[in-house]
Design a protein around this motif. Structure first.
Motif, PDB file in Angstrom:
ATOM      1  N   LEU A   1      -7.724   2.012  12.403  1.00 44.24           N
ATOM      2  CA  LEU A   1      -6.299   2.180  12.130  1.00 44.24           C
ATOM      3  C   LEU A   1      -5.719   0.984  11.391  1.00 44.24           C
ATOM      4  CD1 LEU A   1      -5.108   3.860  15.441  1.00 44.24           C
ATOM      5  CD2 LEU A   1      -5.367   4.911  13.184  1.00 44.24           C
ATOM      6  N   LEU A   2      -6.159  -0.218  11.732  1.00 40.52           N
ATOM      7  CA  LEU A   2      -5.695  -1.403  11.017  1.00 40.52           C
ATOM      8  C   LEU A   2      -6.152  -1.386   9.558  1.00 40.52           C
ATOM      9  CD1 LEU A   2      -6.148  -4.294  13.599  1.00 40.52           C
ATOM     10  CD2 LEU A   2      -4.012  -3.363  12.702  1.00 40.52           C
ATOM     11  N   GLY A   3      -7.277  -0.774   9.283  1.00 38.53           N
ATOM     12  CA  GLY A   3      -7.752  -0.661   7.918  1.00 38.53           C
ATOM     13  C   GLY A   3      -6.823   0.167   7.053  1.00 38.53           C
ATOM     14  N   PHE A   4      -6.200   1.194   7.628  1.00 38.26           N
ATOM     15  CA  PHE A   4      -5.257   1.991   6.864  1.00 38.26           C
ATOM     16  C   PHE A   4      -3.969   1.223   6.597  1.00 38.26           C
ATOM     17  CE2 PHE A   4      -7.782   5.590   8.482  1.00 38.26           C
ATOM     18  CZ  PHE A   4      -8.060   6.182   7.263  1.00 38.26           C
ATOM     19  N   VAL A   5      -3.583   0.370   7.520  1.00 40.22           N
ATOM     20  CA  VAL A   5      -2.354  -0.400   7.347  1.00 40.22           C
ATOM     21  C   VAL A   5      -2.563  -1.540   6.362  1.00 40.22           C
ATOM     22  CG1 VAL A   5      -0.671  -1.848   8.548  1.00 40.22           C
ATOM     23  CG2 VAL A   5      -1.551   0.215   9.647  1.00 40.22           C
ATOM     24  N   ALA A   6      -3.717  -2.183   6.410  1.00 33.65           N
ATOM     25  CA  ALA A   6      -3.954  -3.402   5.633  1.00 33.65           C
ATOM     26  C   ALA A   6      -4.745  -3.147   4.354  1.00 33.65           C
ATOM     27  CB  ALA A   6      -4.690  -4.417   6.504  1.00 33.65           C
ATOM     28  N   ARG A   7      -4.612  -1.968   3.782  1.00 37.15           N
ATOM     29  CA  ARG A   7      -5.326  -1.690   2.535  1.00 37.15           C
ATOM     30  C   ARG A   7      -4.715  -2.488   1.398  1.00 37.15           C
ATOM     31  NH1 ARG A   7      -5.314   4.734   2.270  1.00 37.15           N
ATOM     32  NH2 ARG A   7      -3.143   4.310   2.719  1.00 37.15           N
ATOM     33  N   SER A   8      -5.548  -2.920   0.491  1.00 29.79           N
ATOM     34  CA  SER A   8      -5.048  -3.671  -0.660  1.00 29.79           C
ATOM     35  C   SER A   8      -4.635  -2.705  -1.764  1.00 29.79           C
ATOM     36  CB  SER A   8      -6.103  -4.634  -1.165  1.00 29.79           C
ATOM     37  OG  SER A   8      -7.213  -3.904  -1.633  1.00 29.79           O
ATOM     38  N   THR A   9      -3.671  -3.122  -2.577  1.00 30.30           N
ATOM     39  CA  THR A   9      -3.235  -2.297  -3.706  1.00 30.30           C
ATOM     40  C   THR A   9      -3.814  -2.850  -5.002  1.00 30.30           C
ATOM     41  OG1 THR A   9      -1.240  -3.611  -3.904  1.00 30.30           O
ATOM     42  CG2 THR A   9      -1.086  -1.622  -2.586  1.00 30.30           C
ATOM     43  N   HIS A  10      -4.128  -1.958  -5.913  1.00 29.14           N
ATOM     44  CA  HIS A  10      -4.620  -2.350  -7.233  1.00 29.14           C
ATOM     45  C   HIS A  10      -3.445  -2.658  -8.145  1.00 29.14           C
ATOM     46  CE1 HIS A  10      -8.883  -1.776  -6.839  1.00 29.14           C
ATOM     47  NE2 HIS A  10      -8.690  -0.614  -6.248  1.00 29.14           N
ATOM     48  N   SER A  11      -3.750  -3.203  -9.307  1.00 30.09           N
ATOM     49  CA  SER A  11      -2.704  -3.492 -10.276  1.00 30.09           C
ATOM     50  C   SER A  11      -2.064  -2.214 -10.815  1.00 30.09           C
ATOM     51  CB  SER A  11      -3.255  -4.341 -11.419  1.00 30.09           C
ATOM     52  OG  SER A  11      -4.312  -3.631 -12.045  1.00 30.09           O
ATOM     53  N   SER A  12      -2.806  -1.103 -10.739  1.00 36.66           N
ATOM     54  CA  SER A  12      -2.248   0.166 -11.215  1.00 36.66           C
ATOM     55  C   SER A  12      -1.270   0.770 -10.221  1.00 36.66           C
ATOM     56  CB  SER A  12      -3.374   1.156 -11.515  1.00 36.66           C
ATOM     57  OG  SER A  12      -4.100   1.435 -10.338  1.00 36.66           O
ATOM     58  N   GLY A  13      -1.209   0.241  -9.023  1.00 40.86           N
ATOM     59  CA  GLY A  13      -0.219   0.695  -8.047  1.00 40.86           C
ATOM     60  C   GLY A  13      -0.753   1.601  -6.961  1.00 40.86           C
TER      61      GLY A  13
END
Length: 56
Positions: free
Chosen positions: A36-48
């Motif tokens: 569940l923490l993995g879904f919250v702490a996902r990183s975003t790409h430069s494309s958004g």
């Protein structure tokens, strides 16, 4: 004497199984929290858009 040994052996087996099941429940809870923490702490790409934190 044999019935006493069989009862003690059965109690030992049931105690071991109960301990193993309780330990497996704790492992399952920890894995669920990390998942569940993995879904919250996902990183975003430069494309958004957000990338998945796992590879499968």
């Amino acid at each position: 004497m044999l019935p006493l040994i069989l009862v003690l052996l059965l109690a030992l087996i049931l105690f071991g199984a109960g301990f193993a099941l309780k330990a497996l429940w704790w492992v399952a809870v920890i894995v669920l929290v990390v998942w569940l923490l993995g879904f919250v702490a996902r990183s975003t790409h430069s494309s958004g858009h957000r990338n998945r934190w796992y590879r499968w």
